[in-house]
Design a protein around this motif. Structure first.
Motif, PDB file in Angstrom:
ATOM      1  N   MET A   1       0.152  12.248 -20.273  1.00 47.41           N
ATOM      2  CA  MET A   1      -0.553  11.064 -20.683  1.00 47.41           C
ATOM      3  C   MET A   1      -2.022  11.231 -20.301  1.00 47.41           C
ATOM      4  N   ARG A   2      -2.913  10.822 -21.216  1.00 49.08           N
ATOM      5  CA  ARG A   2      -4.342  11.000 -20.960  1.00 49.08           C
ATOM      6  C   ARG A   2      -5.100   9.684 -21.091  1.00 49.08           C
ATOM      7  N   ALA A   3      -6.286   9.690 -20.496  1.00 45.41           N
ATOM      8  CA  ALA A   3      -7.173   8.533 -20.557  1.00 45.41           C
ATOM      9  C   ALA A   3      -8.603   9.038 -20.700  1.00 45.41           C
ATOM     10  N   VAL A   4      -9.487   8.101 -21.020  1.00 43.96           N
ATOM     11  CA  VAL A   4     -10.909   8.397 -21.151  1.00 43.96           C
ATOM     12  C   VAL A   4     -11.651   7.573 -20.113  1.00 43.96           C
ATOM     13  N   VAL A   5     -12.516   8.242 -19.359  1.00 41.67           N
ATOM     14  CA  VAL A   5     -13.352   7.580 -18.368  1.00 41.67           C
ATOM     15  C   VAL A   5     -14.794   7.667 -18.862  1.00 41.67           C
ATOM     16  N   THR A   6     -15.474   6.520 -18.919  1.00 39.98           N
ATOM     17  CA  THR A   6     -16.890   6.516 -19.288  1.00 39.98           C
ATOM     18  C   THR A   6     -17.696   6.018 -18.099  1.00 39.98           C
ATOM     19  N   ASN A  29      -6.418  14.173 -12.956  1.00 43.08           N
ATOM     20  CA  ASN A  29      -6.966  15.509 -13.162  1.00 43.08           C
ATOM     21  C   ASN A  29      -7.967  15.479 -14.318  1.00 43.08           C
ATOM     22  N   VAL A  30      -9.181  15.947 -14.077  1.00 39.92           N
ATOM     23  CA  VAL A  30     -10.206  16.004 -15.116  1.00 39.92           C
ATOM     24  C   VAL A  30      -9.929  17.215 -15.999  1.00 39.92           C
ATOM     25  N   GLU A  31      -9.734  16.966 -17.296  1.00 44.16           N
ATOM     26  CA  GLU A  31      -9.477  18.050 -18.254  1.00 44.16           C
ATOM     27  C   GLU A  31     -10.733  18.481 -18.988  1.00 44.16           C
ATOM     28  N   ASP A  40     -34.075   8.086 -18.189  1.00 41.62           N
ATOM     29  CA  ASP A  40     -33.635   7.777 -16.819  1.00 41.62           C
ATOM     30  C   ASP A  40     -32.180   7.354 -16.744  1.00 41.62           C
ATOM     31  N   TYR A  41     -31.453   7.471 -17.850  1.00 37.92           N
ATOM     32  CA  TYR A  41     -30.083   6.965 -17.898  1.00 37.92           C
ATOM     33  C   TYR A  41     -29.061   8.095 -17.967  1.00 37.92           C
ATOM     34  N   PHE A  42     -27.992   7.909 -17.215  1.00 40.49           N
ATOM     35  CA  PHE A  42     -26.902   8.874 -17.132  1.00 40.49           C
ATOM     36  C   PHE A  42     -25.751   8.368 -17.993  1.00 40.49           C
ATOM     37  N   ALA A  43     -25.160   9.274 -18.774  1.00 42.04           N
ATOM     38  CA  ALA A  43     -23.988   8.930 -19.580  1.00 42.04           C
ATOM     39  C   ALA A  43     -22.972  10.064 -19.470  1.00 42.04           C
ATOM     40  N   MET A  44     -21.713   9.722 -19.188  1.00 41.13           N
ATOM     41  CA  MET A  44     -20.679  10.740 -19.038  1.00 41.13           C
ATOM     42  C   MET A  44     -19.375  10.230 -19.638  1.00 41.13           C
ATOM     43  N   ILE A  45     -18.680  11.130 -20.300  1.00 41.65           N
ATOM     44  CA  ILE A  45     -17.332  10.858 -20.792  1.00 41.65           C
ATOM     45  C   ILE A  45     -16.415  11.932 -20.226  1.00 41.65           C
ATOM     46  N   MET A  46     -15.307  11.505 -19.659  1.00 43.74           N
ATOM     47  CA  MET A  46     -14.325  12.440 -19.100  1.00 43.74           C
ATOM     48  C   MET A  46     -12.981  12.198 -19.787  1.00 43.74           C
ATOM     49  N   LEU A  47     -12.334  13.264 -20.184  1.00 47.09           N
ATOM     50  CA  LEU A  47     -10.959  13.191 -20.660  1.00 47.09           C
ATOM     51  C   LEU A  47     -10.102  13.604 -19.478  1.00 47.09           C
ATOM     52  N   VAL A  48      -9.192  12.729 -19.068  1.00 44.21           N
ATOM     53  CA  VAL A  48      -8.432  12.967 -17.840  1.00 44.21           C
ATOM     54  C   VAL A  48      -6.935  12.863 -18.074  1.00 44.21           C
ATOM     55  N   ASP A  49      -6.190  13.600 -17.271  1.00 44.67           N
ATOM     56  CA  ASP A  49      -4.726  13.549 -17.274  1.00 44.67           C
ATOM     57  C   ASP A  49      -4.304  12.540 -16.210  1.00 44.67           C
ATOM     58  N   ILE A  50      -3.558  11.519 -16.633  1.00 46.76           N
ATOM     59  CA  ILE A  50      -3.133  10.464 -15.702  1.00 46.76           C
ATOM     60  C   ILE A  50      -1.626  10.505 -15.452  1.00 46.76           C
ATOM     61  N   SER A  51      -1.008  11.637 -15.722  1.00 48.23           N
ATOM     62  CA  SER A  51       0.446  11.768 -15.549  1.00 48.23           C
ATOM     63  C   SER A  51       0.890  11.563 -14.100  1.00 48.23           C
ATOM     64  N   ASP A  52       0.028  11.904 -13.150  1.00 47.97           N
ATOM     65  CA  ASP A  52       0.405  11.852 -11.731  1.00 47.97           C
ATOM     66  C   ASP A  52      -0.309  10.748 -10.952  1.00 47.97           C
ATOM     67  N   ILE A  53      -0.789   9.701 -11.647  1.00 45.89           N
ATOM     68  CA  ILE A  53      -1.506   8.655 -10.917  1.00 45.89           C
ATOM     69  C   ILE A  53      -0.559   7.938  -9.951  1.00 45.89           C
ATOM     70  N   LYS A  54      -1.145   7.425  -8.897  1.00 52.31           N
ATOM     71  CA  LYS A  54      -0.371   6.824  -7.817  1.00 52.31           C
ATOM     72  C   LYS A  54      -0.269   5.307  -7.917  1.00 52.31           C
ATOM     73  N   VAL A  55      -0.925   4.707  -8.914  1.00 51.48           N
ATOM     74  CA  VAL A  55      -0.883   3.262  -9.133  1.00 51.48           C
ATOM     75  C   VAL A  55      -0.706   3.010 -10.629  1.00 51.48           C
TER      76      VAL A  55
END
Length: 89
Positions: A1-6, A29-31, A40-55
């Motif tokens: 299972m994956r999620a997107v972090v912005t 886990n960051v994939e 002056d602005y920071f922008a980031m997108i991360m595709l992450v694996d949430i298979s092992d999340i603890k909550v």
């Protein structure tokens, strides 16, 4: 299972390190990662694996927002399917 972090906000040192360490502590886990600086602005997108999340995913999303507030950034986590649906034309 994956999620997107912005992550967005004024650029400062240590953003990637803080967000990555926080996610690792939660079992995420960051994939893939893309980041840029727009003046002056920071922008980031991360595709992450949430298979092992603890909550539950909703709890993790709230914790991401809280952590973002603490570091002065907007940090959002969404399930990949929701992110895709929101950005599908």
């Amino acid at each position: 299972m994956r999620a997107v972090v912005t992550v967005t906000g004024k650029d400062k040192k240590g953003i990637i390190a803080k967000v990555s360490a926080f996610l690792a502590e939660k079992g995420v886990n960051v994939e893939d990662i893309s980041q840029t600086i727009l003046q002056d602005y920071f922008a980031m997108i991360m595709l992450v694996d949430i298979s092992d999340i603890k909550v539950e995913l909703s709890e993790l999303a709230k914790e991401c927002e809280q952590m973002g507030s603490e570091i002065g950034m907007s940090v959002r986590l969404q399930h990949e399917a929701i992110f895709n649906a929101m950005h599908n034309i």
